[in-house]
Design an enzyme around this catalytic site. Sequence first.
Site, short mmCIF file in Angstrom:
data_model
loop_
_atom_site.label_atom_id
_atom_site.label_comp_id
_atom_site.label_asym_id
_atom_site.label_seq_id
_atom_site.Cartn_x
_atom_site.Cartn_y
_atom_site.Cartn_z
N HIS A 92 -19.11 35.28 -30.26
CA HIS A 92 -20.23 34.48 -30.79
C HIS A 92 -19.95 34.00 -32.22
CE1 HIS A 92 -22.41 36.41 -27.41
NE2 HIS A 92 -21.81 37.50 -27.84
N GLU A 132 -8.90 17.94 -35.28
CA GLU A 132 -10.16 17.29 -34.92
C GLU A 132 -9.97 16.32 -33.76
OE1 GLU A 132 -12.18 15.59 -38.37
OE2 GLU A 132 -11.45 17.29 -39.55
N SER A 172 -8.51 11.81 -47.79
CA SER A 172 -9.73 11.02 -47.71
C SER A 172 -9.56 9.76 -48.54
CB SER A 172 -10.90 11.85 -48.24
OG SER A 172 -11.94 10.99 -48.69
N LYS A 181 -9.45 15.94 -51.04
CA LYS A 181 -9.53 16.35 -49.63
C LYS A 181 -8.19 16.45 -48.94
CE LYS A 181 -12.60 16.96 -47.30
NZ LYS A 181 -13.50 15.99 -46.66
N ASN A 234 -7.42 17.08 -44.91
CA ASN A 234 -8.16 17.26 -43.66
C ASN A 234 -7.26 17.60 -42.48
OD1 ASN A 234 -10.54 16.55 -45.02
ND2 ASN A 234 -10.21 14.37 -44.62
N ASN A 262 0.82 -1.22 0.00
CA ASN A 262 0.00 0.00 0.00
C ASN A 262 0.85 1.27 0.00
OD1 ASN A 262 -1.98 -1.89 0.10
ND2 ASN A 262 -2.64 -1.45 2.20
N1 ARG Z 1 -1.78 -3.46 -7.58
C1 ARG Z 1 -2.24 -2.82 -6.39
C2 ARG Z 1 -2.63 -1.36 -6.72
O1 ARG Z 1 -2.31 -0.91 -7.74
C3 ARG Z 1 -1.15 -2.81 -5.38
C4 ARG Z 1 -1.62 -2.70 -3.98
C5 ARG Z 1 -2.29 -3.93 -3.52
N2 ARG Z 1 -2.46 -3.93 -2.11
C6 ARG Z 1 -3.22 -4.79 -1.52
N3 ARG Z 1 -3.30 -4.69 -0.25
N4 ARG Z 1 -3.92 -5.66 -2.17
O2 ARG Z 1 -3.27 -0.69 -5.94
#
Ligand code: ARG
Length: 471
Positions: free
Chosen positions: A162, A296, A283, A289, A291, A112
């Site tokens: 406008h 775009e 085109s 054409k 373009n 995490n």
């Molecule tokens: N692949 C996960 C993400 O991108 C990584 C973190 C996963 N963590 C966990 N506790 N499952 O968030």
Amino acid sequence: MADQPLWHGRFTSSPAEALLKFTESLSFDKKLWRDDVAGSIAHVKGLAHSQLITAGEAEKIIAALNTVADEMATEKFEFVASDEDIHTAIERRVTQIAGDTGAKLHTGRSRNDQVATALRLWCKRELAHIAEFVLELCEVLNQRAIEAGWSTNSAYLPGYTHLQRAQPVLLAHHFAAHAWSFLRDVDRLSQTIERLDVSPLGAGALAGSSLPIDPDFVAKELGFADRFKNSLDAVSDRDFVAESLFDLALIGVHLSRLGEEWVLWTSQEFGFAVLDDAYSTGSSMLPQKKNADIAELARGKSGRLIGNLTGLLSTLKAMPLAYNRDLQEDKEPLFDSVNQVGLALQAIAGMIATAKLDTAKMKSSADSEMLGATDLAEWLVAKGTPFRQAHAHVGALVSRAIRESVELSELVRNDALLGAEAVDLLRAGVGVSRRTSAGGAGPVPGAVQSEALRSAITVMRARIASVVGSR
Ligand code: ARG
């Protein structure tokens, strides 16, 4: 058990195929490998610094991480089925190379805080690249403004409100208008980079660690300006991704406005610009054409960039603290927006740099006497007529000229309030030179603006270099 996920310890059976396929992120987060390796090396140095591993162990793990980096760079890295994301793949390989020592890599760390660290490092570098592309486009716009000229005899075209012709403006002023909006984008990117320049490493899964890890040490190692103050916030905060997506969406909207103008300018109805062959398309059916597909698509892709932003905001809105797997959905929109905006900026810059401008056509479109109506009213104001009365008086002349199909100048010449002297105001090229107030569209304020634009580009270049620092 190389074919089992890293977290298999508390499980008795293997993960289902459907689970692996649905939850994997390796297919799109591979591009974080550089940042994951950087984060891991800093983490290992931190572990040695806190004496959680020996200097020798740190060396061995760092050598394995460098091997991984080589394998990644040369595309020799072999992924296995249980690699669910880039982070687990790298840790698995480090353990394979460095054995039991490698198994110490994840000490005091969670995916995490690891993933948040890698993504912040990635954003810092990639947003700086985008800022450089935006600055390149600003240079092109500035260059075209200089070519168009900022002085009395310079190119001018109708300014529109406008999409109706309103008043003549210097072509340089028109190019510069876009440059100023892109410079704000660079400023915004620099502020986003500054705000995201905070290390989350050491927050662990959500609550920090019982081990004596040192988040300040690793933050410094990674070149972050600061470290997290709250571990729950550190692992769950994706404001920086949302902000990045907003900055990119707004660049996309600016490119879309510009693109729309070039679609108009290159139409036969306007005829203000002709694209270089290298920056236009043909085109499949209509041989004649040519373009403006770049323009775009710049317009079209803005929808997708806005979608990436609103998609992520919807993902984030009901997220309880702290990490939830939903957060894995941050990456695809981010990678997509960075990629698309980078491509669009380079294509638009090339298209504008190489186009031929028909300044004679612009001039003739701006030389309609009607575009001088405001100057007639302002001339009366300078002679003491209250503006509302002056406006009504000129408005009546305009209406009569249209009704009777006569030149406005004829009516002005014979008008008791205006007369022969005021006819001069309607001569070709006079209107643009009379836009004299600060920031206005004429050559007098233009001389100041051209300098201001040049120095703003220089200031923004320095700003980006300073927020990215030594990395
Ligand atoms: N692949 C996960 C993400 O991108 C990584 C973190 C996963 N963590 C966990 N506790 N499952 O968030």
